[in-house]
Design a protein around this motif. Sequence first.
Motif, short mmCIF file in Angstrom:
data_model
loop_
_atom_site.label_atom_id
_atom_site.label_comp_id
_atom_site.label_asym_id
_atom_site.label_seq_id
_atom_site.Cartn_x
_atom_site.Cartn_y
_atom_site.Cartn_z
N PRO A 16 73.06 48.54 -17.52
CA PRO A 16 72.19 49.65 -17.12
C PRO A 16 71.32 50.15 -18.27
O PRO A 16 70.19 50.59 -18.05
CB PRO A 16 73.18 50.72 -16.65
N TRP A 17 71.84 50.11 -19.49
CA TRP A 17 71.07 50.57 -20.64
C TRP A 17 69.84 49.69 -20.86
O TRP A 17 68.74 50.19 -21.09
CB TRP A 17 71.95 50.56 -21.88
N PHE A 18 70.02 48.35 -20.76
CA PHE A 18 68.89 47.44 -20.92
C PHE A 18 67.92 47.57 -19.75
O PHE A 18 66.70 47.47 -19.94
CB PHE A 18 69.40 46.00 -21.03
N ASP A 19 68.44 47.82 -18.57
CA ASP A 19 67.57 48.03 -17.41
C ASP A 19 66.72 49.28 -17.60
O ASP A 19 65.53 49.29 -17.24
CB ASP A 19 68.42 48.16 -16.15
N HIS A 20 67.30 50.31 -18.18
CA HIS A 20 66.54 51.54 -18.45
C HIS A 20 65.43 51.27 -19.46
O HIS A 20 64.29 51.72 -19.29
CB HIS A 20 67.48 52.63 -18.97
N LEU A 21 65.72 50.53 -20.51
CA LEU A 21 64.69 50.17 -21.48
C LEU A 21 63.57 49.36 -20.83
O LEU A 21 62.38 49.58 -21.12
CB LEU A 21 65.31 49.37 -22.63
N ARG A 28 62.65 49.42 -17.63
CA ARG A 28 61.85 50.29 -16.77
C ARG A 28 60.94 51.18 -17.60
O ARG A 28 59.79 51.46 -17.21
CB ARG A 28 62.77 51.15 -15.90
N ALA A 29 61.41 51.64 -18.76
CA ALA A 29 60.57 52.45 -19.64
C ALA A 29 59.40 51.65 -20.17
O ALA A 29 58.26 52.14 -20.23
CB ALA A 29 61.41 53.01 -20.79
N TYR A 30 59.65 50.40 -20.55
CA TYR A 30 58.56 49.56 -21.06
C TYR A 30 57.54 49.26 -19.96
O TYR A 30 56.33 49.24 -20.22
CB TYR A 30 59.15 48.26 -21.61
N GLU A 31 58.02 49.04 -18.74
CA GLU A 31 57.10 48.79 -17.63
C GLU A 31 56.22 50.01 -17.38
O GLU A 31 55.00 49.87 -17.17
CB GLU A 31 57.90 48.44 -16.37
N ARG A 32 56.79 51.19 -17.42
CA ARG A 32 55.98 52.40 -17.23
C ARG A 32 54.99 52.56 -18.37
O ARG A 32 53.83 52.93 -18.15
CB ARG A 32 56.88 53.64 -17.12
N TYR A 33 55.44 52.30 -19.59
CA TYR A 33 54.56 52.40 -20.75
C TYR A 33 53.36 51.46 -20.60
O TYR A 33 52.22 51.84 -20.90
CB TYR A 33 55.35 52.06 -22.01
N THR A 61 62.30 58.77 -21.27
CA THR A 61 62.84 60.02 -20.71
C THR A 61 62.42 60.19 -19.26
O THR A 61 63.22 60.61 -18.42
CB THR A 61 62.35 61.21 -21.55
N ALA A 62 61.16 59.87 -18.96
CA ALA A 62 60.67 60.06 -17.60
C ALA A 62 61.31 59.13 -16.60
O ALA A 62 61.33 59.42 -15.40
CB ALA A 62 59.15 59.87 -17.57
N THR A 63 61.85 57.98 -17.06
CA THR A 63 62.49 57.03 -16.14
C THR A 63 63.99 57.24 -16.03
O THR A 63 64.66 56.43 -15.36
CB THR A 63 62.22 55.58 -16.62
#
Length: 316
Positions: A31-36, A38-43, A294-296
Amino acid sequence: MSRVVGVMRRRVESEHERAVRVLRGARRRSPWFDHLSRAYERYQEHRGDRMAAAITYFGFLSFFPLLALAYALLGYVVGISEQARGYLVDAINSVLPGIADRLAVEQIAQAKATAGVIGLVGLLIIGVAWVEALRESLREIWGHDPTGGGNFLKRKLGDVGVLVFLGMVLIVSVAVSTITTSGTNWALHVLGLDRMFGMGVLLRLLAVAVAICFNALIFLVLFSRLTGTRAPWRRIIRGALFGAVGLEILKLLATFLVGHTTRNPVYASFAVVAGLLVWMNVVSRFTLFTAAWTATRRVVLSADRAPPPKAEDTGR
């Protein structure tokens, strides 16, 4: 020839598909890598690199005049001691790893005598433009209207307040770090423990801990006040800590990165300028990525997607 090109193309496509499968598997398992991810995709979706370039541009233009303005206000308006003005110089040095020794901060700060307060206040507009670029970029990363609507004058006053807040926190953090380190060093000397092995590392870790606390405060205020989020600060604090720790790690790495840039003979007399631009751009990108991280977070997403409270529910 065409057959060779076709074979190479199929091989590249096969390797790409394999890499995609590996990444998807890693996201399912962690889940931690998935969060990273998703954050990169939003960025990337919100063009984080371009917005970081705009923040870097306005930040570079406003750095030197705001430095002189801060020194002038400390010297003329507030009338604080010379030690307080020394804290300002130390604060600037603390956020410019790798190039502080190449930048004559004291000489730039003493430009107050020739520039004049009226001219420096005029240059304050550039600093406000930097905060405006930061605010619009953070709102864009958060998925909100970049301008935010509302009263124009109120937004500008808010940007000035953020600018003053950042400067004061920077100076206070250096002062608290200096006082804390000196007090701890004095206590260890009184107890006869100052010569023990590892005491120097302990003092360094103490200074880093103080810096992380103040960095977290800066990220918390920026994310809670400039992004337009409806998430309470308790849900944003983890993102602020993520940014605070990451910024201190970047400072350690920047000693090598910026130092390598300034030593490059290609830049010659522009080495300090190039190093300053590189460091500002790295910090700007990391700030926006931290905002995306943070936003994701799911608790932040749920708070932002919730409908705003009605007037009768808030008691207004």
